[in-house]
Design a protein around this motif. Structure first.
Motif: not given
Length: 148
Positions: A124-145
């Motif tokens: 309420a009246n503020v902002t937020s974002y999501a962040f996460g990681e997933w490992d494919s076995g060959a590459q690690v993906y990490s990002d945020r919205t």
């Protein structure tokens, strides 16, 4: 005894049908928390009915989402399609971060699952974002919205 039980069940059924007809039956979509009272609560219990994905990013095959409930004025993170092999990959995860004070909640995908969601933060009246990681076995993906 059986006749009494049948009559009681019939009466209860009629009462619920009548209440629903005139709008008195409780609804599952009514928010039971709002804003700061939602901090740290489970979105599937309180705010799932009107939830929408407001921001998302792809992490390899997985999808990271920032979810928001207008009735609760709360946000949470969710990662989906995040299967993994425990022998060669680390546990996929998601988080939610409130920008105003840095409050965060995280979740990790269960070894038998493919998704998880975090607890909620007041949005309420503020902002937020999501962040996460997933490992494919060959590459690690990490990002945020983006923030919402």
């Amino acid at each position: 005894m059986r006749a009494r039980t049948l009559i009681t069940r019939s009466a209860v059924t009629v009462l619920f049908a009548a209440a629903a007809t005139i709008g008195m039956a409780p609804t599952a979509s009514a928010a039971t928390c709002s804003g700061s009272s939602c901090d740290g609560k489970n979105p599937s219990t309180y705010c799932q009915d009107d939830a929408e994905t407001v921001k998302s990013v792809t992490l390899g095959q997985a999808t990271l989402q920032l979810r928001y409930s207008a009735s609760c004025r709360a946000a949470w993170g969710r990662i989906t399609n995040a299967s993994y092999d425990t022998r060669s990959q680390f546990t996929p995860s998601a988080g939610v971060h409130r920008n105003s004070d840095g409050r965060e909640y995280t979740c990790a995908v269960a070894t038998t699952g493919t998704s998880c969601f975090t607890l909620m933060v007041n949005d309420a009246n503020v902002t937020s974002y999501a962040f996460g990681e997933w490992d494919s076995g060959a590459q690690v993906y990490s990002d945020r919205t983006g923030s919402y």
